[in-house]
Design an enzyme around this catalytic site. Structure first.
Site, PDB file in Angstrom:
ATOM      1  N   HIS A 178     -10.603  -6.472   8.017  1.00  0.00           N
ATOM      2  CA  HIS A 178     -11.425  -6.465   6.813  1.00  0.00           C
ATOM      3  C   HIS A 178     -12.761  -5.745   7.008  1.00  0.00           C
ATOM      4  O   HIS A 178     -13.582  -5.711   6.092  1.00  0.00           O
ATOM      5  CB  HIS A 178     -11.718  -7.895   6.347  1.00  0.00           C
ATOM      6  CG  HIS A 178     -10.528  -8.620   5.802  1.00  0.00           C
ATOM      7  ND1 HIS A 178      -9.475  -8.997   6.590  1.00  0.00           N
ATOM      8  CD2 HIS A 178     -10.235  -9.026   4.544  1.00  0.00           C
ATOM      9  CE1 HIS A 178      -8.570  -9.621   5.837  1.00  0.00           C
ATOM     10  NE2 HIS A 178      -9.009  -9.642   4.593  1.00  0.00           N
ATOM     11  N   GLU A 233       0.811  -1.211   0.000  1.00  0.00           N
ATOM     12  CA  GLU A 233       0.000   0.000   0.000  1.00  0.00           C
ATOM     13  C   GLU A 233       0.851   1.271   0.000  1.00  0.00           C
ATOM     14  O   GLU A 233       0.509   2.249  -0.657  1.00  0.00           O
ATOM     15  CB  GLU A 233      -0.951  -0.026   1.200  1.00  0.00           C
ATOM     16  CG  GLU A 233      -2.144  -0.953   1.045  1.00  0.00           C
ATOM     17  CD  GLU A 233      -1.777  -2.428   1.183  1.00  0.00           C
ATOM     18  OE1 GLU A 233      -2.566  -3.284   0.760  1.00  0.00           O
ATOM     19  OE2 GLU A 233      -0.681  -2.704   1.737  1.00  0.00           O
TER      20      GLU A 233
END
Length: 327
Positions: free
Chosen positions: A132, A63
């Site tokens: 998540h 990321e």
């Protein structure tokens, strides 16, 4: 004029991305598995086949590298759209977002715009594992230099993603993943509201409910139950978390005298906290009860077996409505 088309939020955002890619060759999509796979939630499905691997780019699982590359591309005149695969994966890129992306335009006195969009599927209700199902939007709403938005409907998803890509400032685009699949009308001829405008979605006279993303559907459910019990509830969809459009909220509170702010994220030091403080400052003499907050608990997100107890539902919203009316 074409009739609105019923489609889920995921497909509406896909259509918005397609329109942006077709309109400007400087628009690029970047992210993990967004190309051939079409993304974990299939939001980018078919776009690599249509626009090629140089414009819809599968990146490494990194990321920080994704965001850092996007910063460099923006400096060279491109308009990158980055996908963070899940909300809890954004933290490796947090330094790049808050230290670089948010600051460069100000650092250069406006000479270097940062037209970067970061798409973040966020929130609960899907029974997933740790990292998540988080709601990290307050970190970014707190960061000067970033715009932060969250659509709650397919129509907003279609228009807001294009408006975000057109912005010369960096935009954090939080997509409520639990709302990816329910269908709604998409009007391809005009947007319902500008990128940073709140929207009144249900009128009422007794209590104002404010929320964003997946919470809007919960608030509408609660409002219908309240109506069946003789209580008139007004519902406002924030749509934008930074900046926040307070005008509809203040106008509603002046009418109802009561405000309940709702979110999936933990309540402490949050978007809901900011709204509560601002309304208390700017509409104090209109309030007939304290501003109340309904939120996730101030704990790490729990396992999927107990997420139903963590996430606000219509019952918790209605309990707050009853408390507000009890003053």
């Amino acid at each position: 004029m074409a009739e609105p088309l019923e489609m889920p939020l995921a497909k509406a955002i896909n259509a918005g991305l397609r329109a942006a890619l077709a309109a400007d060759e400087k628009v690029l999509l970047m992210g993990e598995d967004i190309g051939k796979l079409g993304g974990v939630f299939r939001v980018t499905e078919g776009l690599q086949a249509e626009f090629g691997t140089k414009r819809v780019i599968d990146t490494p699982l990194a990321e920080s590298g994704i965001i850092g590359t996007a910063v460099g591309l923006a400096m060279r005149g491109y308009r990158p759209v980055c996908e963070i695969q899940f909300d809890g994966f954004i933290y490796p890129g947090f330094d790049q977002i808050t230290s670089q992306l948010a600051k460069i335009t100000n650092r250069t006195s406006g000479a270097v715009p940062m037209p970067v969009v970061i798409r973040v599927p966020y929130g609960g209700h899907i029974g997933a594992v740790e990292h998540h199902q988080e709601s990290p939007e307050a970190y970014f709403a707190h960061t000067a230099g970033l715009r932060v938005v969250s659509p709650s409907t397919p129509n907003d998803g279609y228009w807001m993603i294009q408006e975000a890509i057109a912005s010369n400032d960096p935009v954090m685009f939080f997509e409520p993943k639990s709302r990816y699949w329910p269908k709604g009308p998409v009007d391809f001829t005009s947007s319902a509201a500008g990128l940073h405008l709140s929207r009144l979605v249900r009128t009422g006279t007794d209590v104002t409910l404010v929320g964003h993303g997946a919470m809007v559907a919960t608030l509408l459910q609660a409002a219908q139950v309240a109506a069946d019990e003789g209580v008139s509830v007004e519902v406002i969809d924030l749509r934008s978390l930074s900046p926040i459009d307070y005008a509809p909220i203040l106008a509603s509170v002046e009418k109802t005298g009561r405000l309940v702010v709702c979110q999936e994220a933990p309540g402490a030091v949050s978007v809901g906290s900011e709204i509560a403080a601002t309304v208390a400052e700017r509409a104090f003499y209109s309030l007939q009860a304290p501003v109340l907050r309904v939120s996730g608990f101030d704990t790490p997100y729990p396992s999927s077996k107990v997420e139903a107890y963590y996430l606000p539902d219509a019952d918790r919203v209605l309990e707050a409505v009853d408390r507000a009316l009890g003053y």
